[in-house]
Design an enzyme around this catalytic site. Sequence first.
Site, PDB file in Angstrom:
ATOM      1  N   CYS A  95     -12.221 -29.362   6.337  1.00 52.02           N
ATOM      2  CA  CYS A  95     -11.602 -28.962   5.167  1.00 52.02           C
ATOM      3  C   CYS A  95      -9.921 -29.424   5.689  1.00 52.02           C
ATOM      4  CB  CYS A  95     -10.684 -27.806   6.664  1.00 52.02           C
ATOM      5  SG  CYS A  95      -9.493 -26.668   5.867  1.00 52.02           S
ATOM      6  N   ASP A 142       0.659  -1.410   0.365  1.00 48.18           N
ATOM      7  CA  ASP A 142      -0.199  -0.551  -0.006  1.00 48.18           C
ATOM      8  C   ASP A 142       0.842   0.951  -0.238  1.00 48.18           C
ATOM      9  OD1 ASP A 142       1.466   0.252   2.203  1.00 48.18           O
ATOM     10  OD2 ASP A 142      -0.614  -0.051   3.273  1.00 48.18           O
ATOM     11  N   ASP A 165      -7.986  -7.980  -0.022  1.00 41.75           N
ATOM     12  CA  ASP A 165      -7.138  -8.041   1.502  1.00 41.75           C
ATOM     13  C   ASP A 165      -7.321  -7.258   2.168  1.00 41.75           C
ATOM     14  OD1 ASP A 165      -6.532  -4.792   0.827  1.00 41.75           O
ATOM     15  OD2 ASP A 165      -5.680  -5.309   2.886  1.00 41.75           O
ATOM     16  N   HIS A 204      -5.744 -21.613   9.532  1.00 43.10           N
ATOM     17  CA  HIS A 204      -6.623 -22.840   8.987  1.00 43.10           C
ATOM     18  C   HIS A 204      -7.573 -21.463   8.758  1.00 43.10           C
ATOM     19  CE1 HIS A 204     -10.607 -23.991   8.965  1.00 43.10           C
ATOM     20  NE2 HIS A 204     -11.338 -22.744   9.535  1.00 43.10           N
ATOM     21  N   CYS A 233      -7.168 -27.945   5.967  1.00 44.22           N
ATOM     22  CA  CYS A 233      -6.460 -27.049   6.107  1.00 44.22           C
ATOM     23  C   CYS A 233      -4.741 -27.575   7.110  1.00 44.22           C
ATOM     24  CB  CYS A 233      -6.082 -26.146   6.999  1.00 44.22           C
ATOM     25  SG  CYS A 233      -6.687 -26.200   8.313  1.00 44.22           S
ATOM     26  N   CYS A 257      -6.026 -28.892  10.381  1.00 43.03           N
ATOM     27  CA  CYS A 257      -7.743 -29.359  10.417  1.00 43.03           C
ATOM     28  C   CYS A 257      -7.239 -30.676  10.479  1.00 43.03           C
ATOM     29  CB  CYS A 257      -8.828 -29.197   9.454  1.00 43.03           C
ATOM     30  SG  CYS A 257      -9.882 -27.823   9.936  1.00 43.03           S
TER      31      CYS A 257
END
Lengths: 401, 401
Positions: free
Chosen positions: A335, A90, A297, A366, A337, A340
Site C-alpha cells: 500500500c 442524501d 458510499d 489507510h 498510503c 503505510c
Amino acid sequence: MEFKLQFTDENARCAQITTAHSTFSTPCFMPVGTQACVKALDAIDMKESLGAKIILANTYHTYLRPGANLIAEFGGLHNYTKYDLSFLTDSGGFQAFSLNSNTKHEEDGIIFKSHIDGSKHKFTPFSVLKTQYLLNSDICMVLDDLCALPASEERIKASLKRTILWAKESLKMKDEFLNIDEDALLKKYSYELYKSDFKQKIKAQKREQNIFAIVQGATDKNYRKECLEGILSCENKHKFDGLAIGGLSVGEENILMYETLENLCPLMPKDRPRYLMGVGTPLDLVVGVKNGVDMFDCVMPTRNARNATLFTSFGKLNIKAASMKDDENAIDNNCSCYTCKNYSRAYLHHLFKAKEITFFRLASLHNLHYYLTLMKDIQEAIKQKRFKEFYNEFIKIYKLI
Amino acid sequence: MEFKLQFTDENARCAQITTAHSTFSTPCFMPVGTQACVKALDAIDMKESLGAKIILANTYHTYLRPGANLIAEFGGLHNYTKYDLSFLTDSGGFQAFSLNSNTKHEEDGIIFKSHIDGSKHKFTPFSVLKTQYLLNSDICMVLDDLCALPASEERIKASLKRTILWAKESLKMKDEFLNIDEDALLKKYSYELYKSDFKQKIKAQKREQNIFAIVQGATDKNYRKECLEGILSCENKHKFDGLAIGGLSVGEENILMYETLENLCPLMPKDRPRYLMGVGTPLDLVVGVKNGVDMFDCVMPTRNARNATLFTSFGKLNIKAASMKDDENAIDNNCSCYTCKNYSRAYLHHLFKAKEITFFRLASLHNLHYYLTLMKDIQEAIKQKRFKEFYNEFIKIYKLI
C-alpha cells in the site's frame, strides 16, 4: 452534470462525471462526511492525501447542526468545509427514520424529532431539496420512503407509493432550482442568521444542482421494477440526473442484495449514473460494479478504521491483535498510503491500545485509500476489458479472509 | 551534546543545542508526546507542519506500554515513532508519584503500581536511566524526589537528600552509557520480546545520551540553593549536561514560582542549558526566559486545544462560545498555522460542538504553532537585544485576557 460513458466490460461500466466542482471517474466510492466532515480527517487529507474528488454529506445532520442557512452564508458546503470538490448529499430521510423512535411518515413528508435537542421538524420532498440547495450540493437526493427489511407487503406498497409520489414532486424543483427566489426562500425558513451579504454569497457560488431519484422495493424484483417504472414515468421535459438504489444493506441477506442488483440494474437507464446507497464492503462494491453500479458510499472504511479493522490487499487486518505488537511491517507493504509509507503495525497497535486520537486519523487514511484505490483498479480493469479476471481474482482473495 | 551560547540580553539567553538527532535554538518549547505520540498529531505533523526539533516523551508511560525493550528493538523512540529528531524523556518519577495512590518512596527508589494493570514496579536512579538508554533518549532526566506543595519542612528535607543522592548515583551512568553491556542489560530486564537482531539494531542507532539533573527545594530559595550546590558537588570527571528546575507549577501561587526562578537561575551554571519542567502558560514561558531559562515543556497547548481554548496574538479564544458559530475569521488572522490558513472559527466551532475527532488535530496544530512561534519571536528579540520591549508588550497583551 455531464455523464460520459467511456468503457464497458459486460455489465461493468466506466464513465466520467463532471459537476460544477469536479470531474471524476466511475465506478467511484464517496467517503462519508456525515456532519460536513469525514470523521478524523480534514479537507486537505481528502483532497491531497487521498485524492477524493467527491464526498457525501448528510442533509439531516447539517440541517440540524450547524444549519443549512449558516452553511449557505459561508458559501455552501464547499467553502464552509474547504473541501471544494463535489458533494453529494442524501435527502435526510434515512437518518430522520433511523435516528429517531418517534418518526412519523405522512403522505407529504416525514415528521421527526431532532436527536440533538428533541425539537420537532418535518422533511418534505420540497424542503429537503431546498435545504440541499442551501448546502449547494452538486448531487441532491430526493426524499424517499425507506422501510427496514423484512417488511410487510402493505409497508412495501405504501413505501413505493410515497417514493414515486415524492419523486414526482421533487422533479418540479428542477425549474425552481434554475430560477430560485432567494427572498422567498429566506422568508420561508426565517433565517435567524440572515446577513446582508447572504444573497450575494449564495449567488457567487459555482452552482448546478443535480437531482437523483431513488428506487425502493425491498428485495422483490417486481416491486423494484414497479418503482423504477413509476419514477421514470414522472419524467417530462425534466429528467432525473441519476438513479439511486436505496433500501439495501438494511438487514437482508447479502445474496438477496446481489440478486436485487442483478435484476434491477439491466432495467435502469444506461445514459445516467446508477448509485447504490450506503453500500458496502469491498466485496459488495466489486459485485455492484459487476452488475453495472457506478457510485457507492458507506461509513464502513472510516467506522472500521476506528474499530481497528483495516482493509488490505490480502484481506482484513485486526491491528489490535497481540501479534501486531512487535510487527515491523506496514499495515500492507503493497500500500502507498500516508500511513503505510510512514508507520509500522507495531506503532499503530500501540496508538490504538493507548487510546491515542492520532490512531483514528492514520487508520481512516489507510482504509479510505484502500477503497479509493480499489475503485481505480476496477476502472483500469474495465478499460482493459479484464474486469472478469479482476473479479475472480478479488473473490479468491476475499474468500480467504 | 553541544551547547553554544549565542546571544544574551540581560538574563535572557539564546543558545544552540546539538544532539545526535537535531540542532535547535533556545529558548525552546518541547511539545509533549506522553505515550510516544503528541496527542492528536503524528510525526509528520510535528516535523513538517510545526517544525518542532525536539519533543518530550514520558518514561513512565513508554516503560509500561509498549515497553522500553520493544521500543529499543524498533531502533529507539526515533524509529518507533518516526519522529527522528531529538527526544527528551523525563525520569518517570513524576508520573509514578502523580498517577498512583500507592506510591512508596524508599531511599533507593520509588515503588509504584501500574495505572494500566496494577502490576508492581520499582524505579531507581539506575533503572530509569537504563530505560531511557533503551528509548535512546537524547536528553535523559535523573530520578528525583518531588513533593507536592505546600509541603512540610521534613518532607522537603527528605526530598533534597534523596534528590542529591540519586543525582550522584545517576552520574555513574555516564561511564556506563559510554560502554554499556547490552547482554547484561538484556539479562537483567529479561526481555520477553528478545530478538536475535536486537543488539544489532540497538548499535545501529545514532546515540549520545545526555543527562540532566533536577533541582528541587519547593519555593524556598535556601533549599533550592542547597539542592543545586549538592548536585554540583557530585560532579567529578563527569558533569551533568544540563540542569532542570523541578517541583514548580505543582499547586503554588504563580508569583512564588517567578520568585523562585529569580533567585535560583543566577546561581545556575551559565555553560549548560536550564530546563524548567512542566511549565507552563505563555506568560510563564516569557517570565522564565526573562530569568534565564532555556527549555520548557507542558501539556497545556495540546490539552487546552482539546478543551476548545486556543492561544492567539491577542489572548485566549474560546472556540466553543456561541459567538464563534458564524465567525468567518481564522482563529487568529495573524497566524500562519495549517489550521488558520485553511479553516474558519465557524467551522472549528461546528467540529467541536459536533464532537468531530478532526477538531482535536486542528486545534492542537494551532496551539502548538502558537507556542513554537512564541519561542522563535523570543529568540529574535534576544538576538536584537530588545527582549525587554518584547516582554513589556507581551505582558500588556496578556493582561487583557
